[in-house]
Design an enzyme around this catalytic site. Sequence first.
Site, mmCIF file in Angstrom:
data_model
loop_
_atom_site.group_PDB
_atom_site.id
_atom_site.type_symbol
_atom_site.label_atom_id
_atom_site.label_comp_id
_atom_site.label_asym_id
_atom_site.label_seq_id
_atom_site.Cartn_x
_atom_site.Cartn_y
_atom_site.Cartn_z
ATOM 1 N N ARG A 142 1.832 -12.533 -7.184
ATOM 2 C CA ARG A 142 0.727 -12.338 -6.096
ATOM 3 C C ARG A 142 -0.615 -12.062 -6.889
ATOM 4 N NH1 ARG A 142 -2.281 -9.625 -3.294
ATOM 5 N NH2 ARG A 142 -3.005 -10.411 -1.330
ATOM 6 N N ASP B 176 3.632 2.354 -5.000
ATOM 7 C CA ASP B 176 4.327 1.867 -5.843
ATOM 8 C C ASP B 176 5.538 2.842 -6.655
ATOM 9 O OD1 ASP B 176 3.374 -0.559 -5.642
ATOM 10 O OD2 ASP B 176 2.314 -0.272 -7.598
ATOM 11 N N CYS C 154 5.171 -11.300 1.227
ATOM 12 C CA CYS C 154 6.225 -11.005 0.163
ATOM 13 C C CYS C 154 7.272 -10.096 1.023
ATOM 14 C CB CYS C 154 5.808 -10.573 -1.201
ATOM 15 S SG CYS C 154 5.133 -9.149 -1.007
ATOM 16 N N ARG D 85 0.734 -10.108 3.074
ATOM 17 C CA ARG D 85 -0.494 -9.648 1.961
ATOM 18 C C ARG D 85 -1.733 -10.346 2.291
ATOM 19 N NH1 ARG D 85 2.589 -7.631 -2.600
ATOM 20 N NH2 ARG D 85 0.689 -6.775 -3.489
ATOM 21 N N PRO D 86 -2.561 -9.770 3.188
ATOM 22 C CA PRO D 86 -3.654 -10.681 3.461
ATOM 23 C C PRO D 86 -4.666 -10.888 2.334
ATOM 24 C CG PRO D 86 -3.788 -8.571 4.503
ATOM 25 C CD PRO D 86 -2.456 -8.866 4.129
ATOM 26 N N ILE D 87 -5.743 -11.687 2.253
ATOM 27 C CA ILE D 87 -6.596 -11.529 1.333
ATOM 28 C C ILE D 87 -8.081 -11.572 2.042
ATOM 29 C CG2 ILE D 87 -5.055 -12.679 -0.641
ATOM 30 C CD1 ILE D 87 -6.546 -15.359 0.127
ATOM 31 N N ASP D 88 -8.085 -11.370 3.148
ATOM 32 C CA ASP D 88 -9.477 -11.287 3.937
ATOM 33 C C ASP D 88 -10.414 -10.505 3.226
ATOM 34 O OD1 ASP D 88 -7.615 -9.319 4.622
ATOM 35 O OD2 ASP D 88 -9.387 -8.474 5.925
ATOM 36 N N LEU D 89 -10.063 -9.302 2.537
ATOM 37 C CA LEU D 89 -11.138 -8.550 1.948
ATOM 38 C C LEU D 89 -11.868 -9.402 0.580
ATOM 39 C CD1 LEU D 89 -9.657 -5.068 2.014
ATOM 40 C CD2 LEU D 89 -11.464 -5.714 3.596
ATOM 41 N N ARG E 188 9.933 -7.843 -13.981
ATOM 42 C CA ARG E 188 8.478 -7.995 -13.770
ATOM 43 C C ARG E 188 7.504 -7.039 -14.350
ATOM 44 N NH1 ARG E 188 6.942 -8.655 -8.076
ATOM 45 N NH2 ARG E 188 5.277 -8.706 -9.277
ATOM 46 N N LYS F 269 1.028 -2.400 -16.481
ATOM 47 C CA LYS F 269 1.038 -3.862 -16.147
ATOM 48 C C LYS F 269 -0.154 -4.099 -14.921
ATOM 49 C CE LYS F 269 3.713 -5.105 -12.381
ATOM 50 N NZ LYS F 269 2.702 -5.767 -11.294
ATOM 51 N N ASN F 270 -0.482 -3.248 -14.125
ATOM 52 C CA ASN F 270 -1.469 -3.176 -13.080
ATOM 53 C C ASN F 270 -2.704 -3.315 -13.769
ATOM 54 O OD1 ASN F 270 0.604 -4.018 -11.504
ATOM 55 N ND2 ASN F 270 0.351 -2.270 -10.077
HETATM 56 C C1 UD1 Z 1 -2.074 -3.682 -6.075
HETATM 57 C C2 UD1 Z 1 -0.840 -3.655 -7.173
HETATM 58 C C3 UD1 Z 1 0.329 -3.247 -6.331
HETATM 59 C C4 UD1 Z 1 0.043 -1.945 -5.442
HETATM 60 C C5 UD1 Z 1 -1.062 -2.246 -4.519
HETATM 61 C C6 UD1 Z 1 -1.309 -0.840 -3.853
HETATM 62 C C7 UD1 Z 1 -1.558 -5.106 -8.865
HETATM 63 C C8 UD1 Z 1 -1.298 -6.401 -9.617
HETATM 64 N N1 UD1 Z 1 -0.786 -4.823 -7.711
HETATM 65 O O1 UD1 Z 1 -1.597 -4.792 -5.175
HETATM 66 O O2 UD1 Z 1 1.312 -2.905 -7.209
HETATM 67 O O3 UD1 Z 1 1.361 -1.812 -4.595
HETATM 68 O O4 UD1 Z 1 -2.293 -2.511 -5.301
HETATM 69 O O5 UD1 Z 1 -1.637 0.157 -4.445
HETATM 70 O O6 UD1 Z 1 -2.473 -4.285 -9.118
HETATM 71 N N2 UD1 Z 1 -5.414 -5.745 2.164
HETATM 72 C C9 UD1 Z 1 -5.837 -6.451 3.253
HETATM 73 N N3 UD1 Z 1 -6.776 -7.371 3.173
HETATM 74 C C10 UD1 Z 1 -6.877 -7.740 1.574
HETATM 75 C C11 UD1 Z 1 -6.208 -7.298 0.786
HETATM 76 C C12 UD1 Z 1 -5.112 -6.221 1.137
HETATM 77 O O7 UD1 Z 1 -5.745 -5.922 4.322
HETATM 78 O O8 UD1 Z 1 -7.808 -8.707 1.649
HETATM 79 C C13 UD1 Z 1 -4.133 -4.495 2.457
HETATM 80 C C14 UD1 Z 1 -2.871 -4.782 2.124
HETATM 81 O O9 UD1 Z 1 -2.187 -5.550 2.827
HETATM 82 C C15 UD1 Z 1 -2.364 -3.367 1.877
HETATM 83 C C16 UD1 Z 1 -3.572 -2.425 1.449
HETATM 84 O O10 UD1 Z 1 -4.687 -3.349 1.671
HETATM 85 O O11 UD1 Z 1 -1.853 -2.849 3.183
HETATM 86 C C17 UD1 Z 1 -3.562 -2.572 -0.169
HETATM 87 O O12 UD1 Z 1 -3.301 -3.686 -0.944
HETATM 88 P P1 UD1 Z 1 -4.201 -3.793 -2.177
HETATM 89 O O13 UD1 Z 1 -4.815 -2.756 -2.674
HETATM 90 O O14 UD1 Z 1 -5.070 -4.957 -1.980
HETATM 91 O O15 UD1 Z 1 -2.704 -4.348 -2.967
HETATM 92 P P2 UD1 Z 1 -2.798 -5.519 -4.118
HETATM 93 O O16 UD1 Z 1 -4.314 -5.240 -4.910
HETATM 94 O O17 UD1 Z 1 -2.452 -6.760 -3.930
#
Ligand code: UD1
Length: 424
Positions: free
Chosen positions: A92, A308, A116, A121-125, A400, A22-23
């Site tokens: 997400r 996961d 969630c 779940r920040p998106i700063d990166l 899901r 899925k991912n």
């Molecule tokens: C993806 C997977 C999810 C898995 C996760 C970690 C998908 C659809 N989902 O989620 O199943 O659990 O990888 O392997 O592929 N973070 C930041 N800033 C950001 C983005 C992330 O600080 O902008 C942090 C997150 O809070 C977390 C870590 O980075 O602590 C890893 O998250 P991330 O790899 O981004 O997870 P997803 O890509 O959302």
Amino acid sequence: MDKFIIKGGEKLSGCVEVSGAKNAALPIISAAILGEGKTILHNIPDVKDIRTIIKILEYLGASVKYSNNTMEIDPSGINRYTAPYEFVSTMRGSICLLGPLLAKYKKAQFSMPGGCVIGPRPIDLHIRGLQRLGVDVKIEDGYIIADARKGLKGNYVFLGGTFGSSVLATVNVMCASTLARGTTVIEFAACEPEVSDLANFLVRMGAKISGIGSPCITIEGVKRLNGVEYSVIPDRIETGTFILAGAITGGNICVKKCQPSHIGAFIERLVETGISVKTGKNFVRIKGKSEWKAVDIVTFSYPGFPTDLQAQMMAFLSLADGVSVITEKVFPERFIHAGELNRLGASIQLDGSRAIVRGVKKLFGARVMASDLRASAALVLAGLAADGTTEVSRIYHLFRGYQNFENKLRQIGANIKREKDTLQ
Ligand code: UD1
């Protein structure tokens, strides 16, 4: 809403085949809009998240045909660039459309994903990475408004965050830079197999990418990408879940059509508990035992132990001989399943981002509630091993990400059925 009713105690045995990842499928389906012309994708799992991304693509104007795990995507009709709240709030992962939309159409609006149950779940990166490529980003009324009309330009992008690399931020920056002017270097890129699968797909479309699978990925922008045919990798989390279903019941099972090299850290920990594991090119066979040892687990980005699989491993370790310490380094609050496992008789104590799991001799059936996708799987595994009957409600979370879950389990001998749930 449905619930599972599981009569525990059956030793699972036989073979089970895993579905596509899925991912990997979500970012690859999203990246298909980058192509001029139709893309055909194989091994796409029939799960709720895939149905959601289809709805979003159709909302944007793309045409999508999907049957028997094959999907045809024609992006030529896309005339909207907004992913509204009702979609993003249910999944997400839909954020992975942001990079492709910006690369191809130079604009995108996304509802902010928010947090969630597994934590913030920040998106700063994602934002920082896209800004480095020249994207203007504003946040207004809960939406990210991203504008690349001045053109995307390759750059050096460092994507390390507080918790290491980010899978979907890497996905977004990689997709955006495929059609940018010049060269992009992503440092601290996520190395997950799903990111590499996307990169291989982009290369098939005509992208120029090197360093695939490493933390330093280089992308040389090209003028156009083509629609192609591609098959998605097997799901490593589903693979691990079925292996644990066999192990927790003391059964002997063979998981087929999988990629054992993608779950090295998991297999290493499982072997450490005393379970016998044999791997081949595309199968894993395990021989369960009546007793297994406690081990410590630290989740980490790939190639570390996957977050996961943490919940499912916790269910397994709750029956181990001794005390296991599970440290969550990716989502430090991802332990909501611990309380539900304790309702089944487990002895798990939380201490910040660590869970102390004191192995017990038996679990006992009870009513429990699923809180997220992987937590649901953990509760089912515990139910399979528990004495008596376990009812798992809110299993819509599980659908899901797992195709045909209860049928696959029944095929290897599980006593599990799905019923309507009166509990809302
Ligand atoms: C993806 C997977 C999810 C898995 C996760 C970690 C998908 C659809 N989902 O989620 O199943 O659990 O990888 O392997 O592929 N973070 C930041 N800033 C950001 C983005 C992330 O600080 O902008 C942090 C997150 O809070 C977390 C870590 O980075 O602590 C890893 O998250 P991330 O790899 O981004 O997870 P997803 O890509 O959302």
